[in-house]
Design an enzyme around this catalytic site. Structure first.
Site, PDB file in Angstrom:
ATOM      1  N   LYS A 282       7.506 -14.510 -22.612  1.00 17.95           N
ATOM      2  CA  LYS A 282       8.048 -13.199 -22.199  1.00 17.95           C
ATOM      3  C   LYS A 282       8.746 -12.516 -23.380  1.00 17.95           C
ATOM      4  O   LYS A 282       8.551 -11.357 -23.664  1.00 17.95           O
ATOM      5  CB  LYS A 282       9.024 -13.356 -21.019  1.00 17.95           C
ATOM      6  CG  LYS A 282       8.334 -13.671 -19.695  1.00 17.95           C
ATOM      7  CD  LYS A 282       7.633 -12.516 -19.064  1.00 17.95           C
ATOM      8  CE  LYS A 282       6.141 -12.482 -19.289  1.00 17.95           C
ATOM      9  NZ  LYS A 282       5.304 -13.513 -18.788  1.00 17.95           N
TER      10      LYS A 282
ATOM     11  N   GLU B 283       6.141 -11.410 -25.994  1.00 14.09           N
ATOM     12  CA  GLU B 283       5.266 -10.305 -25.565  1.00 14.09           C
ATOM     13  C   GLU B 283       5.930  -8.937 -25.691  1.00 14.09           C
ATOM     14  O   GLU B 283       5.308  -7.969 -26.093  1.00 14.09           O
ATOM     15  CB  GLU B 283       4.920 -10.466 -24.084  1.00 14.09           C
ATOM     16  CG  GLU B 283       3.803 -11.396 -23.749  1.00 14.09           C
ATOM     17  CD  GLU B 283       3.467 -11.288 -22.273  1.00 14.09           C
ATOM     18  OE1 GLU B 283       2.532 -10.541 -21.951  1.00 14.09           O
ATOM     19  OE2 GLU B 283       4.165 -11.919 -21.459  1.00 14.09           O
TER      20      GLU B 283
ATOM     21  N   GLU C 232       7.361 -20.305 -20.763  1.00 20.11           N
ATOM     22  CA  GLU C 232       7.253 -18.964 -20.163  1.00 20.11           C
ATOM     23  C   GLU C 232       8.338 -18.031 -20.710  1.00 20.11           C
ATOM     24  O   GLU C 232       8.085 -16.871 -21.025  1.00 20.11           O
ATOM     25  CB  GLU C 232       7.340 -19.060 -18.629  1.00 20.11           C
ATOM     26  CG  GLU C 232       7.283 -17.750 -17.877  1.00 20.11           C
ATOM     27  CD  GLU C 232       6.058 -16.885 -18.143  1.00 20.11           C
ATOM     28  OE1 GLU C 232       6.097 -15.701 -17.796  1.00 20.11           O
ATOM     29  OE2 GLU C 232       5.093 -17.385 -18.766  1.00 20.11           O
TER      30      GLU C 232
ATOM     31  N   ARG D 211       1.367   1.788  -6.028  1.00 20.62           N
ATOM     32  CA  ARG D 211       1.578   0.793  -4.960  1.00 20.62           C
ATOM     33  C   ARG D 211       0.287   0.068  -4.606  1.00 20.62           C
ATOM     34  O   ARG D 211       0.327  -0.955  -3.927  1.00 20.62           O
ATOM     35  CB  ARG D 211       2.135   1.460  -3.702  1.00 20.62           C
ATOM     36  CG  ARG D 211       3.472   2.162  -3.886  1.00 20.62           C
ATOM     37  CD  ARG D 211       3.894   2.865  -2.614  1.00 20.62           C
ATOM     38  NE  ARG D 211       4.069   1.927  -1.536  1.00 20.62           N
ATOM     39  CZ  ARG D 211       5.213   1.256  -1.307  1.00 20.62           C
ATOM     40  NH1 ARG D 211       6.239   1.449  -2.109  1.00 20.62           N
ATOM     41  NH2 ARG D 211       5.313   0.401  -0.322  1.00 20.62           N
TER      42      ARG D 211
ATOM     43  N   TRP E 290      -3.626  -1.683  -1.296  1.00 22.17           N
ATOM     44  CA  TRP E 290      -3.539  -2.899  -2.090  1.00 22.17           C
ATOM     45  C   TRP E 290      -3.952  -4.000  -1.128  1.00 22.17           C
ATOM     46  O   TRP E 290      -3.180  -4.448  -0.293  1.00 22.17           O
ATOM     47  CB  TRP E 290      -2.110  -3.127  -2.590  1.00 22.17           C
ATOM     48  CG  TRP E 290      -1.982  -4.400  -3.339  1.00 22.17           C
ATOM     49  CD1 TRP E 290      -1.514  -5.595  -2.886  1.00 22.17           C
ATOM     50  CD2 TRP E 290      -2.366  -4.636  -4.698  1.00 22.17           C
ATOM     51  NE1 TRP E 290      -1.568  -6.544  -3.862  1.00 22.17           N
ATOM     52  CE2 TRP E 290      -2.093  -5.995  -4.980  1.00 22.17           C
ATOM     53  CE3 TRP E 290      -2.889  -3.840  -5.696  1.00 22.17           C
ATOM     54  CZ2 TRP E 290      -2.345  -6.561  -6.222  1.00 22.17           C
ATOM     55  CZ3 TRP E 290      -3.152  -4.390  -6.928  1.00 22.17           C
ATOM     56  CH2 TRP E 290      -2.878  -5.740  -7.176  1.00 22.17           C
TER      57      TRP E 290
ATOM     58  N   LYS F  82      -3.187  -5.782 -19.533  1.00 21.35           N
ATOM     59  CA  LYS F  82      -2.769  -6.453 -18.294  1.00 21.35           C
ATOM     60  C   LYS F  82      -3.808  -7.470 -17.849  1.00 21.35           C
ATOM     61  O   LYS F  82      -3.491  -8.545 -17.334  1.00 21.35           O
ATOM     62  CB  LYS F  82      -2.544  -5.421 -17.188  1.00 21.35           C
ATOM     63  CG  LYS F  82      -2.042  -6.017 -15.887  1.00 21.35           C
ATOM     64  CD  LYS F  82      -0.672  -6.637 -16.066  1.00 21.35           C
ATOM     65  CE  LYS F  82      -0.139  -7.394 -14.887  1.00 21.35           C
ATOM     66  NZ  LYS F  82       1.039  -8.189 -15.203  1.00 21.35           N
TER      67      LYS F  82
ATOM     68  N   CYS G 233       0.852  -1.192   0.000  1.00 26.00           N
ATOM     69  CA  CYS G 233       0.000   0.000   0.000  1.00 26.00           C
ATOM     70  C   CYS G 233       0.884   1.237   0.000  1.00 26.00           C
ATOM     71  O   CYS G 233       2.107   1.150   0.096  1.00 26.00           O
ATOM     72  CB  CYS G 233      -0.863   0.007   1.248  1.00 26.00           C
ATOM     73  SG  CYS G 233      -1.814  -1.487   1.458  1.00 26.00           S
TER      74      CYS G 233
ATOM     75  N   HIS H  42      10.202 -34.299 -33.811  1.00 27.86           N
ATOM     76  CA  HIS H  42       8.925 -34.667 -34.449  1.00 27.86           C
ATOM     77  C   HIS H  42       8.385 -33.538 -35.330  1.00 27.86           C
ATOM     78  O   HIS H  42       7.186 -33.439 -35.577  1.00 27.86           O
ATOM     79  CB  HIS H  42       7.892 -35.046 -33.369  1.00 27.86           C
ATOM     80  CG  HIS H  42       8.372 -36.154 -32.488  1.00 27.86           C
ATOM     81  ND1 HIS H  42       8.578 -37.442 -32.933  1.00 27.86           N
ATOM     82  CD2 HIS H  42       8.750 -36.142 -31.184  1.00 27.86           C
ATOM     83  CE1 HIS H  42       9.029 -38.181 -31.941  1.00 27.86           C
ATOM     84  NE2 HIS H  42       9.147 -37.424 -30.871  1.00 27.86           N
TER      85      HIS H  42
ATOM     86  N   ASN I 295       1.117   0.002   6.035  1.00 25.24           N
ATOM     87  CA  ASN I 295       1.522  -0.792   4.869  1.00 25.24           C
ATOM     88  C   ASN I 295       2.324  -1.980   5.391  1.00 25.24           C
ATOM     89  O   ASN I 295       3.293  -1.800   6.128  1.00 25.24           O
ATOM     90  CB  ASN I 295       2.395   0.032   3.919  1.00 25.24           C
ATOM     91  CG  ASN I 295       3.013  -0.870   2.847  1.00 25.24           C
ATOM     92  OD1 ASN I 295       2.385  -1.797   2.371  1.00 25.24           O
ATOM     93  ND2 ASN I 295       4.281  -0.611   2.531  1.00 25.24           N
ATOM     94  N   GLY I 296       1.919  -3.182   5.052  1.00 31.75           N
ATOM     95  CA  GLY I 296       2.614  -4.376   5.537  1.00 31.75           C
ATOM     96  C   GLY I 296       1.624  -5.460   5.917  1.00 31.75           C
ATOM     97  O   GLY I 296       0.429  -5.378   5.560  1.00 31.75           O
TER      98      GLY I 296
HETATM   99  C1  AGP Z   1       1.554 -12.562 -19.221  1.00 29.82           C
HETATM  100  O1  AGP Z   1       2.710 -11.818 -19.213  1.00 29.82           O
HETATM  101  C2  AGP Z   1       0.410 -11.930 -19.841  1.00 29.82           C
HETATM  102  N1  AGP Z   1       0.129 -10.680 -19.256  1.00 29.82           N
HETATM  103  C3  AGP Z   1      -0.812 -12.816 -19.977  1.00 29.82           C
HETATM  104  O2  AGP Z   1      -0.460 -13.988 -20.652  1.00 29.82           O
HETATM  105  C4  AGP Z   1      -1.481 -13.202 -18.653  1.00 29.82           C
HETATM  106  O3  AGP Z   1      -0.695 -14.113 -17.974  1.00 29.82           O
HETATM  107  C5  AGP Z   1      -2.854 -13.831 -18.965  1.00 29.82           C
HETATM  108  O4  AGP Z   1      -3.642 -12.869 -19.606  1.00 29.82           O
HETATM  109  C6  AGP Z   1      -3.530 -14.328 -17.682  1.00 29.82           C
HETATM  110  O5  AGP Z   1      -3.801 -13.267 -16.836  1.00 29.82           O
HETATM  111  P1  AGP Z   1      -4.252 -13.557 -15.321  1.00 29.82           P
HETATM  112  O6  AGP Z   1      -3.160 -14.268 -14.637  1.00 29.82           O
HETATM  113  O7  AGP Z   1      -4.509 -12.183 -14.768  1.00 29.82           O
HETATM  114  O8  AGP Z   1      -5.518 -14.369 -15.381  1.00 29.82           O
END
Ligand code: AGP
Length: 593
Positions: A470, A473, A466, A27, A71, A588, A2, A489, A97-98
């Protein structure tokens, strides 16, 4: 995580407190509140952003005030759970905050002593403890109260009739801003930079007593002196903590996120699902998610099958919604950072409709997923601003490790070893972060390519996925993650000089097979960058480039390996001049199907 602020001076506190708060919304932003002292103390708070609170507020007199932007960790975002929190008399108000890890015990004691606690938060025990010990000296009452408190805190206390603010910190940041006939207290410098750049960084255990003209810092009852620093950052830079992007800042926050998850676990354990009781009846488990959270789900499968011996199915939520069948006695774990991903919410409703028990691992407290789930376990990653998920992923893995280890029936010796390793992970991750420059070097090599393959086996196959996600993206390089055994394959056809390979190698049962995979791709002309344990000479001879990570138990290798791949993706994207925090075409939280 927070944001808290305090102001004491000769100007109206309300506008200054609100302005400082708005600079701390990175935050946490699910609710906020302020308290201003004039004849009495007036408190206004709600589950809204600072801007909305500012509009709703009447004009408050008073030149002393505190504020909070939240938060949520304990108790959903709501008016009653928002800060400041008060004691029974309403004369003592606190912003915090904590995480107070022994709050349930303190709550029971205070209630038994007649205190009336009205919120679900851990914080509310603090003003009531101060009230319990208050005998006319506010800072002494705060000092005594904090002796009963366990966990992490940064607090500011405002009491009626007391022309001062009392602040204290332990494992949460807190600074004092020095003004001219006014002083400020805040979680972080961005809050106050428009008013002063003269700051004092409080240390753990410090108690600050701040009046309009004087700042006194005490420790164990004795006055101590603290150095004054001059901050040269802009507000924007400061919100990123001096990092170029929120993503890099969030990557560097991971040692703390792991520690916070381990600290926070105590209170969660008390409220966690009784997997043990269910365990007898669990025939199968299903883990379901999207994107990066789906990769955490895949790693969860390896952890659960290895330590609990229960077969686990992992599903992509958007696919599951159109065909997935489940058995009623299935326990489903749903993983989501935002708690608002439409595909995941729809799948949760489908699971509930067939009577599945749904356990959710979520980062955003109070999000829609937490309302659908039967049980919710919160990760302690704090707000994640960058679209690319980094610290939330590591926090998801930490919750999975702890959940499974808590219920595994491995022998006592193994259990001790696992927990010891778990507690060493923050330092191990720090070692990966300290190796940043080396990774940066390899990123400039990688930035020249348009196609990259990531390969891994076993628990590091999802890490390869993953790493590829990254890089995709944020650098817009076409990256694919593969189970190393799958290359022959089909994907082999794409290999050659133009497609570097990043191989994620762990010292587990897949080690020898990974060495063969590396030899096979090298034989087809690809350059191979290997992620491997420090001191591995065999790998050194085989690979073109080696990124070393610290030694950890193989089951924990996804933690150190992923952090290294996050840095590789970040620096590759930076080399290519991409808009790292807000990549094109992405959001996001994906709230549409
Ligand atoms: C990951 O870097 C992306 N932002 C995206 O794949 C994300 O993981 C996906 O949209 C799932 O989001 P969530 O964990 O909020 O459900």
């Amino acid at each position: 995580m927070c944001g808290i602020v305090g102001y004491i001076g000769d100007k109206p506190a309300q506008p200054i407190v609100l302005d400082c708060l708005s600079k701390l919304e990175y935050r946490g932003y699910d609710s906020c509140g302020i308290a201003v002292s004039s004849s009495g103390i007036e408190v206004y708070k709600d589950a809204v952003r600072v801007g909305a609170l500012r509009k709703a507020l009447p004009k408050l007199d008073g030149t002393v005030g505190i504020g909070h932007t939240r938060w949520a960790t304990h108790g959903e975002p709501s008016q009653v759970n928002a800060h400041p929190h008060c004691d029974c008399s309403g004369k003592i108000t606190v912003v915090h905050n904590g995480i107070i890890s022994n709050f349930q015990l303190l709550r029971r004691q205070l209630t038994a002593e007649g205190h009336n606690l009205i919120s679900e938060t851990d914080t509310e025990v603090i003003p009531h403890l101060i009230e319990k010990y208050y005998d006319g000296n506010l800072e002494e009452a705060v000092e005594t109260a904090l002796r009963d408190v366990e966990g992490s805190y940064a607090i500011i206390v405002l009491a009626a009739g007391e022309p001062k603010l009392v602040a204290a910190r332990k494992d949460s940041p807190l600074i004092i801003g020095i003004g001219d006939r006014e002083n400020f207290i805040a979680s972080d410098v961005p809050a106050i930079l428009d008013y002063t750049n003269r700051v004092i960084y409080l240390e753990d255990g410090d108690i600050g007593v701040v009046t309009t003209g004087k700042i006194k810092i005490k420790r164990d009852g004795k006055e101590v002196s603290r150095q004054e620093d001059k901050v040269l950052w802009s507000v924007k830079d400061a919100q990123k903590g001096g990092y170029e992007h929120f993503m890099l800042k969030e990557i560097h926050e991971q040692p703390k996120v792991i520690r916070d998850t381990l600290i926070g676990w105590v209170s969660v354990a008390e409220s966690a699902v009784d997997l043990a009781a269910m365990r007898g009846g669990i025939e199968s488990m299903l883990i379901l998610a999207c994107g990066t959270s789906y990769h955490a789900a895949l790693i969860g499968k390896y952890i659960i099958e290895e330590l609990l011996g229960i077969p686990v199915r992992v599903e992509i939520a958007s696919e599951f919604n159109y065909y997935g069948q489940t058995l009623a006695k299935t326990v489903a774990i749903v993983i989501t950072q935002s708690g608002e991903t439409a595909d995941t919410l729809k799948a949760m409703k489908k699971l509930k409709a067939v009577g599945c028990l749904v356990l959710a691992i979520i980062n955003v407290v109070g999000s829609s997923a937490s309302r659908i789930a039967d049980h919710t376990l919160y990760t302690r990653a704090g707000p994640e601003i960058s679209v690319a998920a980094t610290k939330s992923f590591i926090a998801q893995l930490m919750v999975l490790y702890w959940l499974v280890i808590s219920y595994s029936e491995v022998d006592a010796r193994r259990l001790t070893d696992l927990i010891t390793e778990l507690r060493q992970l923050p330092e191990k991750v720090q070692q990966v972060l300290d190796n940043e420059d080396k990774i940066k070097e390899y990123a400039s090599y990688l930035s020249k390519y348009e196609n990259v393959f990531f390969i891994g086996r076993g628990i590091n196959f999802p890490v390869a996925l993953e790493g590829a996600l990254k890089l995709k993206e944020i650098s817009y390089i076409h990256a694919e993650g593969y189970a190393a055994g799958e290359l022959k394959h089909g994907p082999f056809a794409l290999l050659g000089e133009g497609t570097p390979i990043i191989a994620v190698v762990a010292r587990d049962s897949t080690y020898q097979a990974m060495l063969s995979s590396i030899r096979e791709v090298k034989a087809r002309g690809s350059t191979v960058i290997v992620l491997a344990e420090e001191g591995d000479e065999t790998i050194g001879e085989l690979a073109d480039l080696v990124i070393t990570v610290p030694k950890v138990e193989a089951i924990f290798s996804p933690i150190v390996n992923t952090v290294a791949l996050q840095l590789l993706a970040y620096y590759t994207a930076e080399e290519r001049g991409c808009s790292i925090d807000f990549p094109r075409n992405l959001a996001k939280s994906v709230t549409v199907e």
